[in-house]
Design a protein around this motif. Structure first.
Motif, PDB file in Angstrom:
ATOM      1  N   THR A   1      35.181  43.686  28.431  1.00 48.07           N
ATOM      2  CA  THR A   1      35.850  43.263  29.668  1.00 48.07           C
ATOM      3  C   THR A   1      35.577  41.770  29.851  1.00 48.07           C
ATOM      4  O   THR A   1      34.807  41.360  30.718  1.00 48.07           O
ATOM      5  CB  THR A   1      35.327  44.058  30.890  1.00 48.07           C
ATOM      6  OG1 THR A   1      35.379  45.458  30.587  1.00 48.07           O
ATOM      7  CG2 THR A   1      36.186  43.789  32.123  1.00 48.07           C
TER       8      THR A   1
ATOM      9  N   GLY B   1      46.703  42.579  40.608  1.00 43.85           N
ATOM     10  CA  GLY B   1      45.311  42.409  40.214  1.00 43.85           C
ATOM     11  C   GLY B   1      44.865  40.962  40.269  1.00 43.85           C
ATOM     12  O   GLY B   1      43.771  40.645  40.754  1.00 43.85           O
TER      13      GLY B   1
ATOM     14  N   GLU C   1      41.008  40.124  40.335  1.00 43.29           N
ATOM     15  CA  GLU C   1      40.581  41.032  39.267  1.00 43.29           C
ATOM     16  C   GLU C   1      41.205  40.552  37.952  1.00 43.29           C
ATOM     17  O   GLU C   1      42.269  41.012  37.534  1.00 43.29           O
ATOM     18  CB  GLU C   1      41.013  42.456  39.586  1.00 43.29           C
ATOM     19  CG  GLU C   1      40.337  43.024  40.833  1.00 43.29           C
ATOM     20  CD  GLU C   1      40.891  44.390  41.220  1.00 43.29           C
ATOM     21  OE1 GLU C   1      41.869  44.843  40.577  1.00 43.29           O
ATOM     22  OE2 GLU C   1      40.361  44.989  42.167  1.00 43.29           O
TER      23      GLU C   1
ATOM     24  N   ASP D   1      40.777  39.311  33.779  1.00 42.76           N
ATOM     25  CA  ASP D   1      40.059  39.258  32.519  1.00 42.76           C
ATOM     26  C   ASP D   1      41.070  38.847  31.453  1.00 42.76           C
ATOM     27  O   ASP D   1      42.274  38.784  31.713  1.00 42.76           O
ATOM     28  CB  ASP D   1      39.388  40.592  32.170  1.00 42.76           C
ATOM     29  CG  ASP D   1      40.396  41.724  31.985  1.00 42.76           C
ATOM     30  OD1 ASP D   1      41.062  41.738  30.936  1.00 42.76           O
ATOM     31  OD2 ASP D   1      40.519  42.573  32.889  1.00 42.76           O
TER      32      ASP D   1
END
Length: 644
Positions: free
Chosen positions: A203, A430, A435, A437
């Protein structure tokens, strides 16, 4: 401070450096290739010197010619920008041997950080955390090292950058094939096939720290989050990183400063970390990846939140001054985003594109770093970046809303761009809540690259523009005093074709029938009224290509009836999507291929693009050889469907 410097680069970074030099009263010398003779950076500089040629190897990579130009024009120093010669230690040595100043770190610092394996060993000694992996020189037993690390692993070129020579490997049985591919790509891109192997972080977030040194001391100017990436290429960057804690910021900043001090760093640099965000941002979960020993493309977001002009700092430190500010004098104000606007065909797999910028209008209120103007060409010889769009707000939510607005208000006609993709990404649920990545784009790629279909109102506006009825002169275009005049035009939006029938009812007044709908449209200055709604749409058309800018960019073409041909005539034919060099041809006549098999590799705009079979079949004809230079649309391979 220097009296005059030469900028050994082109495009937006050359223009960016010139802007700071103008403010400081420093004269500038631009260099250019033959095809950049009339470029924006050339026009902005006080002087310009031709390097000749077109490709980087013939122009901007000619270190000897650049040094000669600096001496000839009386420049005291050379600013390398980024890319090209910016991280070439041999060029630094040559600059200094000629009695000039290189505005950047020493050759020793560049060499120390230039090879990822050696840099990681150096960082371990300096107490900077590194990703578990194998960074040794031996290259004959890498599979065993990967087994020790544990899958998944990441193969990375030791001299790499930009995602070249990088492969993620999930299973041991795939390692040999992926290793060969990574080494081949690394050899072509960097002249060095050596790789390292390290643990793949599941992640991952890509967070980098801006550092600045004067050779004796160093400071950090906080972090940037560059996790929004596609194929290891950064797309949208922001500062500060969402979710960053004071504890982790301090730990990362201190580690980055240790890295800079370990090599006696002078100038602007970036220490890049991979962060394991599987359990949030933690001070014990970040690892050194590499140090970029130059100014970064995304430096504007750092400037926006700190109020620091990093190019000014580069000039001051290179001219012998100490660091302008100490660590406790630096602070963060607000939040900033930068989006990279490229000429690229998103629907075709983000293929770099070319074209003439027939229309170019950026959003008010945003910072724009660009090297182009309306009418400029996007060349196949260089990176297809059009501009960097940067916004700043009091907090992340406000800055992100500004980013979306600015992208939607940007108008570019004459080439396909990634603006719609960027706007969709800025509104991703996201991403909106932080959020992020490095896998976000890949996971939601299908949604992000969806091209919005134009409604009939959009089609109606396109028809008006295509017939040239949107202008003010002549005021009565398309209208006869003795009655309404009707015209029709065919329009193509991607694969869809429509016909718009337009009746001019008076100056700026139209009735348009398209797609089974009828719209009453009035134009007053820059506003359109369609039915009862007044909308902030703009239109542009130049010959047979145009666009309606209305929240999104709806590009269209006006088909030439004399140029139409049967689809069957080109059935099974793979053509070059852009001008380029055929690197590898993988198939021969008579060979059976399956859908998705690689047919050849085309190199264009500093990247390699694999062209693959659209369907199962047999190769009927190969019309090109490796090493051939081809134009856009050139036939390359023809495949016939299997019988039955």
């Amino acid at each position: 401070m220097f009296r005059k410097i030469l900028i050994a680069n082109r495009g937006e970074i050359a223009c960016r450096v010139i802007e700071t030099c103008r403010r400081l009263g420093v004269a500038t010398v631009a260099v250019h290739s033959d095809i950049d003779r009339a470029a924006r950076h050339v026009a902005m500089a006080d002087e310009a010197v031709s390097l000749g040629g077109a490709s980087p190897a013939e122009s901007y990579l000619r270190g000897d010619a650049i040094i000669e130009a600096a001496i000839k024009t009386g420049a005291q120093a050379i600013h390398p920008g980024y890319g090209f010669l910016s991280e070439n230690p041999d060029f630094v040595d040559a600059v200094e041997a000629a009695g000039l100043v290189f505005i950047g770190p020493s050759a020793d610092a560049i060499r120390a950080m230039g090879l990822k394996d050696a840099a990681k060993s150096l960082m371990e000694k300096a107490g900077v955390p590194v990703v578990p992996g194998y960074h040794g020189a031996a290259q004959d037993n890498l599979a065993a090292e990967a087994d020790k690390i544990g899958y998944p692993v990441l193969i990375k070129a030791v001299a790499g950058g930009g995602g070249k020579g990088m492969r993620r490997v999930e299973r041991a049985q795939d390692f040999a094939q992926e290793l060969e591919a990574a080494q081949t790509e690394a050899q072509k891109a960097f002249g060095n096939a050596d790789v390292l192997v390290e643990k793949y972080v599941s992640t991952p977030r890509h967070i980098e720290v801006q550092v600045f040194g004067d050779g004796n001391d160093a400071v950090h100017l906080f972090e940037r989050d560059c996790s929004l990436q596609r194929r290891h290429q950064k797309v949208i960057e922001e500062a500060p990183a969402p979710g960053m804690t004071d504890e982790m910021r301090a730990a990362m900043g201190e580690a980055a400063v240790r890295a800079a001090k370990a090599v006696g760093y002078a100038g602007a640099g970036t220490v890049e970390f991979i962060v394991d965000a599987s359990d949030g941002l933690r001070a014990d979960r970040f690892y050194f990846m590499e140090m970029n020993t130059r100014l970064q493309v995304e430096h504007p977001v750092t400037e926006e939140i700190t109020g620091v002009d990093l190019v000014e700092w580069q000039l001051r430190v290179a001219s012998g001054e100490a660091l302008p500010l100490l660590q406790d004098q630096l602070s963060i104000t607000g939040h900033a985003f930068e989006a990279r606007i490229y000429a690229e065909d998103v629907a075709a797999g983000f293929l770099p594109a070319i074209g003439t910028l027939g229309h170019l209008r950026f959003a008010d209120g945003a910072r724009i770093d660009t090297g182009v103007r309306p009418g400029d060409e996007i060349s196949p010889h260089y990176d297809p970046m059009i501009a960097k769009l940067t916004v700043h707000g009091p907090d992340r939510a406000a800055a992100l809303a500004q980013l979306t607005r600015a992208l939607q208000a940007t108008e570019i006609g004459g080439t396909v761009t990634n603006i719609g993709f960027l706007a969709a990404l800025s509104q991703h649920e996201g991403f909106s809540v932080g959020e992020v990545d490095t896998g976000l784009i890949a996971r939601d790629l299908d949604t992000l690259v969806e091209t919005p279909a134009p409604c009939t109102r959009t089609q109606a506006l396109a028809g008006i523009a295509a017939l040239g009825l949107d202008g003010d002169a002549p005021e009565f275009a398309g209208f006869s005093l003795w009655g309404a005049e009707g015209q029709s035009v065919d329009l193509q939006f991607g694969e869809a074709e429509v016909t718009a029938s337009i009746t001019t009812l008076g100056p700026g007044q139209f009735r348009v029938e398209v797609g089974g709908e009828t719209h009453q449209i009035t134009r007053t200055q820059n506003a359109w009224t369609i039915g009862d709604d007044t909308i902030a749409a703009r239109v542009w058309c130049d010959g047979r290509q145009g666009a309606v800018f209305w929240g999104n960019t709806y590009a269209f073409t006006v088909p030439d009836p004399l140029d139409r041909h049967s689809d069957a005539a080109s059935d099974g034919l793979t053509r070059a999507p852009m001008p380029g060099l055929v690197r590898v041809v993988d198939v021969t006549a008579g060979q059976q291929v399956a859908k998705g098999d690689r047919l050849l590799v085309l190199e264009a705009m500093k990247m390699e693009h694999a062209l693959r079979a659209d369907a199962d079949g047999i190769v009927a004809d190969v019309m090109v050889e490796g090493g051939a230079q081809v134009v856009a649309g050139a036939p390359l391979v023809r495949i016939e469907a299997k019988d039955g």
